[in-house]
Design a protein around this motif. Structure first.
Motif, short mmCIF file in Angstrom:
data_model
loop_
_atom_site.label_atom_id
_atom_site.label_comp_id
_atom_site.label_asym_id
_atom_site.label_seq_id
_atom_site.Cartn_x
_atom_site.Cartn_y
_atom_site.Cartn_z
N TYR A 199 12.42 14.45 -21.37
CA TYR A 199 13.83 14.35 -21.76
C TYR A 199 14.63 13.49 -20.79
N LEU A 200 14.48 13.74 -19.49
CA LEU A 200 15.30 13.05 -18.50
C LEU A 200 14.82 11.63 -18.22
N GLU A 201 13.63 11.29 -18.71
CA GLU A 201 13.10 9.93 -18.53
C GLU A 201 13.38 9.06 -19.76
N ASP A 202 13.80 9.69 -20.84
CA ASP A 202 14.02 8.97 -22.10
C ASP A 202 15.41 8.36 -22.16
N GLU A 203 15.48 7.25 -22.90
CA GLU A 203 16.77 6.67 -23.27
C GLU A 203 16.78 6.51 -24.78
N GLY A 204 17.93 6.71 -25.36
CA GLY A 204 18.04 6.49 -26.81
C GLY A 204 19.16 7.30 -27.42
N THR A 205 19.29 7.19 -28.73
CA THR A 205 20.34 7.93 -29.42
C THR A 205 19.80 9.26 -29.93
N MET A 206 20.71 10.21 -30.05
CA MET A 206 20.43 11.48 -30.70
C MET A 206 21.54 11.73 -31.72
N THR A 207 21.20 12.44 -32.79
CA THR A 207 22.20 12.80 -33.78
C THR A 207 22.23 14.31 -33.88
N ASN A 208 23.37 14.90 -33.56
CA ASN A 208 23.43 16.36 -33.51
C ASN A 208 23.65 16.96 -34.90
N LEU A 209 23.81 18.28 -34.96
CA LEU A 209 23.86 18.95 -36.26
C LEU A 209 25.06 18.56 -37.10
N GLU A 210 26.13 18.07 -36.50
CA GLU A 210 27.29 17.67 -37.29
C GLU A 210 27.22 16.20 -37.73
N GLY A 211 26.11 15.52 -37.38
CA GLY A 211 25.98 14.12 -37.74
C GLY A 211 26.59 13.17 -36.74
N ARG A 212 26.82 13.64 -35.54
CA ARG A 212 27.43 12.83 -34.48
C ARG A 212 26.33 12.12 -33.69
N VAL A 213 26.37 10.81 -33.69
CA VAL A 213 25.40 10.00 -32.95
C VAL A 213 25.89 9.86 -31.51
N THR A 214 25.02 10.18 -30.57
CA THR A 214 25.36 10.06 -29.15
C THR A 214 24.28 9.24 -28.45
N LEU A 215 24.62 8.70 -27.30
CA LEU A 215 23.68 7.91 -26.50
C LEU A 215 23.32 8.68 -25.25
N ARG A 216 22.04 8.81 -25.00
CA ARG A 216 21.59 9.47 -23.79
C ARG A 216 20.89 8.44 -22.91
N GLU A 217 21.42 8.24 -21.73
CA GLU A 217 20.83 7.30 -20.78
C GLU A 217 19.71 8.01 -20.00
N ALA A 218 18.71 7.26 -19.58
CA ALA A 218 17.63 7.82 -18.78
C ALA A 218 18.12 8.15 -17.37
#
Length: 565
Positions: A313-332
Motif C-alpha cells: 500500500y505505502l509503496e504504490d502510487e495511483g488513483t482509488m475510487t471510494n464507495l461514493e464514487g470519489r476518485v482520489t490520488l494516493r502518492e507513494a
C-alpha cells in the motif's frame, strides 16, 4: 464477484448505472430516516461510522436489518432480526405497508418509474402475517419500519454483504430500491442509495473492467459499439478482443473440468475466499501452471509454481475510487525494496515476454490513468475530466466528470435515470427465490451465516500476521444463542465441530443472547480447519453469480462430550 456484484447489477438494472452511493457521504448526517440492510458498518467499515452517528445526533430514525445484534444494530432505533435468507420477503412486507398506507410519492412514480403497477399488484396480494412468519420479523415491527421510512421527507437505504451475498442477492437489492422509488427518495437532497463497499478500491475496480463481461468506463464487452471504442484506443483489431468470460467460481469449475489449465492470480486467495472451499483446493491442484502475485505466501500461493512479489500500500502510487464514487490520488510513501515490482509493472513485463509489449509500454501509473481517462470518455463511469493535477489541487472528484471544467457529480439522478427513457425500472421480486436456499432440516437443523469482525480483514492473509490484531482474535469462533447451545450440549468457550453437506470445521463456541435461536454466526477470516467456506454451497445468484455465503444449513456438536458424575 464475491463482494459487489449483487449491488452493482441491481443498481444497473434499476437505475441504468451503478455508483456505490448515489449521493455524497456529506448528505448522510442530514437525512431523516436510514435503513441499514445487512450491513455492520461499526465493525466492517468503521471509518464512515461518524456520518451515521452524526445523523443519529441530528434525530434520524435508524432501522437495522440483521439476524444478529451488532455494534451497528445497537445504534439503531429499530432492529429487524430477520431470518437468514428472507430479506427480499421483508422488503415486500415494507413495500406492502408503504403502498397500502399511502406513503407513496405518486407524482414521482408516474413521471420517473416503470413497473410500479406490477409491483403494487404483487405486494398487495401478499398477507403481512405470512411475511412475518416467513421472515421471523413481527408484523407490527414491519408496519412501524415502513411507516417511519415512508412518512419522512428524506431517507436513505444502504445495503452490504448481508443481503447481497445470497443466491437472490441482486433481486433483494432491487426490492430495497423499489422502496426508494415508491417513496420518491432518490435523486433528491439527503435521499438516495448506498452500497457499502468492503475494500478501498472496490468501486474503482468494478468500473474499469475487473469483471469478465466489462470494459473500462462500465462499457460492456458484448456491446459492438463499446468494443470498437476500446479497440481503437488500444490500437488493436476489435476481433482480437475476447468475448464474455465466466465468473470467479465458474472459473474454478472449468479448472476442475480441465478447460482451464493455467492461472495468473493477483492478490487473491480463492482457497479461503470461495464457497465450497474443499472443492476449490482440489481443482486448483489440477492446474498445469499457477502464478501467484502477492506480498505474502497465502494459502493459495502455497500451491503456486511461481510467486512474484508485489508492492505494498505505502509503496504504490495511483488513483482509488471510494464507495461514493470519489476518485482520489494516493502518492507513494516508500520506494520499492529488492526485486519487488508494482502490479502494473509485472503485467507489462509479462506482456513484453508474450510479444505484446507495444501495447503495455507504460512507464508510470500516471500514464495508465491517462489512457483510462480516454477509454472511459463518454462511458457511464466517465473519468475524462479528472487529471492528476486536479486531484492534487481538489483532493477528490466524484464521477461522472466528462470535462476538465466539470466539477464532478455529487448527486445522481436529480432529473432522470440512466436508462434510455430516463425512468427507473421497478421489478416484482417474489418471496420465493429462483434458486432455492438451504433450509434447516432434521440432519442440519441450524442456519449458518458468515461475516467480518473488526480485528481482521478478508481472508486474513495480512491481518493474521499482525501480533496485535491476532491477540484480539487469534482463532475463529461460533456465535450461538445460550438456549440453542444447551439444546446441543455446547458449553461456552469450548471447541465445537460444525458440519454441512460439504464439509466440517472446528471453532470455539461463544454464547450470545442477541443472535436468533435458529442461527449461528462464524467469521470468514481463517483458513484450513477453521475456514467457514468449507461449509458454504457452490450455488450462485443467476443474475450476478454471487455465491450464497449468508445462508447454509448446518449441525453442531462439541468435540468432547461432557458427562456428569
Amino acid at each position: 464477484r464475491l463482494c459487489m456484484s449483487a449491488a452493482a447489477s441491481a443498481a444497473s438494472q434499476t437505475f441504468g448505472m451503478d455508483r456505490g452511493l448515489t449521493n455524497s457521504l456529506s448528505e448522510v448526517p442530514f437525512t431523516k430516516c436510514i435503513i441499514l440492510a445487512g450491513t455492520n458498518i461499526a465493525e466492517c467499515q468503521p471509518t464512515i461510522m461518524p456520518y451515521f452517528e452524526k445523523a443519529k445526533q441530528n434525530g434520524a430514525y435508524i432501522i437495522a436489518v440483521d439476524p444478529r445484534e451488532t455494534a451497528t444494530t445497537k445504534m439503531a432505533d429499530l432492529h429487524l432480526k430477520v431470518k437468514p435468507g428472507m430479506d427480499a420477503a421483508l422488503a415486500n412486507g415494507l413495500l406492502k405497508v408503504i403502498i397500502e398506507e399511502d406513503f407513496t410519492d405518486e407524482a414521482f412514480i408516474r413521471e420517473r418509474a416503470n413497473g410500479y403497477n406490477e409491483v403494487k399488484e404483487y405486494v398487495t396480494s401478499l398477507k403481512l402475517e405470512e411475511i412475518a412468519e416467513m421472515t421471523g420479523v413481527p408484523s407490527d415491527q414491519i408496519q412501524k419500519a415502513a411507516a417511519m421510512f415512508g412518512k419522512e421527507e428524506s431517507g436513505m437505504i444502504f445495503t452490504a454483504r448481508g443481503v447481497e451475498q445470497q443466491t437472490d442477492g441482486s433481486a433483494t437489492v432491487r426490492n430495497f430500491l423499489n422502496i426508494l422509488i415508491v417513496t420518491g427518495k432518490i435523486g433528491k437532497v439527503n435521499s438516495g442509495y448506498g452500497a457499502i463497499t468492503g475494500q478501498g478500491n472496490g468501486q474503482g475496480a468494478r468500473e474499469h473492467g475487473q469483471k469478465a463481461d466489462q470494459l473500462p468506463g462500465y462499457r460492456m464487452i458484448e456491446n459492438e459499439e463499446h468494443r470498437l471504442h476500446i479497440a481503437r484506443i488500444w490500437g488493436i483489431d476489435e476481433a482480437d478482443l475476447p468475448r464474455k468470460g465466466v465468473s470467479a467460481y465458474e472459473m474454478i469449475e472449468k479448472i476442475n473440468e480441465g478447460e482451464i489449465t493455467g492461472m495468473f492470480l493477483m492478490c487473491s486467495n480463492p482457497i479461503v475466499s470461495n464457497p465450497n472451499a474443499n472443492f476449490v483446493k482440489k481443482a486448483l491442484k489440477k492446474l498445469k501452471f499457477l502464478v501467484a502475485v502477492d506480498m505474502f505466501v497465502s494459502e493459495t500461493a502455497r500451491l503456486a509454481d511461481l510467486i512474484l512479489p508485489t508492492s505494498s500500500y505505502l509503496e504504490d502510487e495511483g488513483t482509488m475510487t471510494n464507495l461514493e464514487g470519489r476518485v482520489t490520488l494516493r502518492e507513494a510513501s516508500f520506494s520499492l525494496p529488492g526485486e519487488v515490482k508494482h502490479d502494473w509493472q509485472i503485467i507489462c513485463d509479462i506482456a513484453k515476454a508474450l510479444g505484446k509489449g507495444e501495447h503495455f509500454s507504460f512507464q508510470s501509473a500516471k500514464e495508465i490513468f491517462e489512457e483510462l481517462r480516454v477509454a472511459s470518455r463518454g462511458g457511464t463511469a466517465d473519468y475524462y475530466g479528472i487529471t492528476y493535477d486536479r486531484l492534487r489541487k481538489e483532493g477528490g472528484i466524484l464521477w461522472p466528470c466528462p470535462s476538465i471544467d466539470h466539477k464532478g457529480t455529487k448527486r445522481l439522478f436529480e432529473t432522470s435515470f440512466a436508462h434510455q427513457d430516463g425512468k427507473a425500472a421497478m421489478v416484482v421480486v417474489n418471496n420465493v427465490p429462483l434458486v432455492p436456499k438451504e433450509q434447516p432440516c432434521t440432519d442440519f437443523p441450524l442456519y449458518l451465516t458468515t461475516g467480518r469482525i473488526m480485528s481482521h480483514y478478508l481472508t486474513g492473509v495480512q491481518t493474521r500476521k499482525s501480533s496485535s490484531l491476532s491477540a484480539r482474535n487469534f482463532e475463529s469462533f461460533m456465535e450461538i444463542h445460550p438456549e440453542t447451545a444447551k439444546k446441543y450440549h455446547i458449553p461456552d468457550n469450548t471447541l465445537v465441530k460444525i458440519e454441512s453437506r460439504r464439509g466440517s470445521i472446528v471453532v470455539r463456541s461463544k454464547w450470545s443472547a442477541t443472535i436468533r435461536h435458529d442461527t449461528i454466526f462464524v467469521p470468514f477470516h481463517w483458513a484450513d480447519s477453521q475456514n467457514v467456506n468449507h461449509l458454504v454451497s457452490q450455488d450462485l445468484d443467476p443474475t450476478c453469480k454471487m455465491p450464497g455465503f449468508k445462508v447454509s444449513a448446518v449441525k453442531v456438536h462439541p468435540i468432547v462430550e461432557l458427562t456428569s458424575n
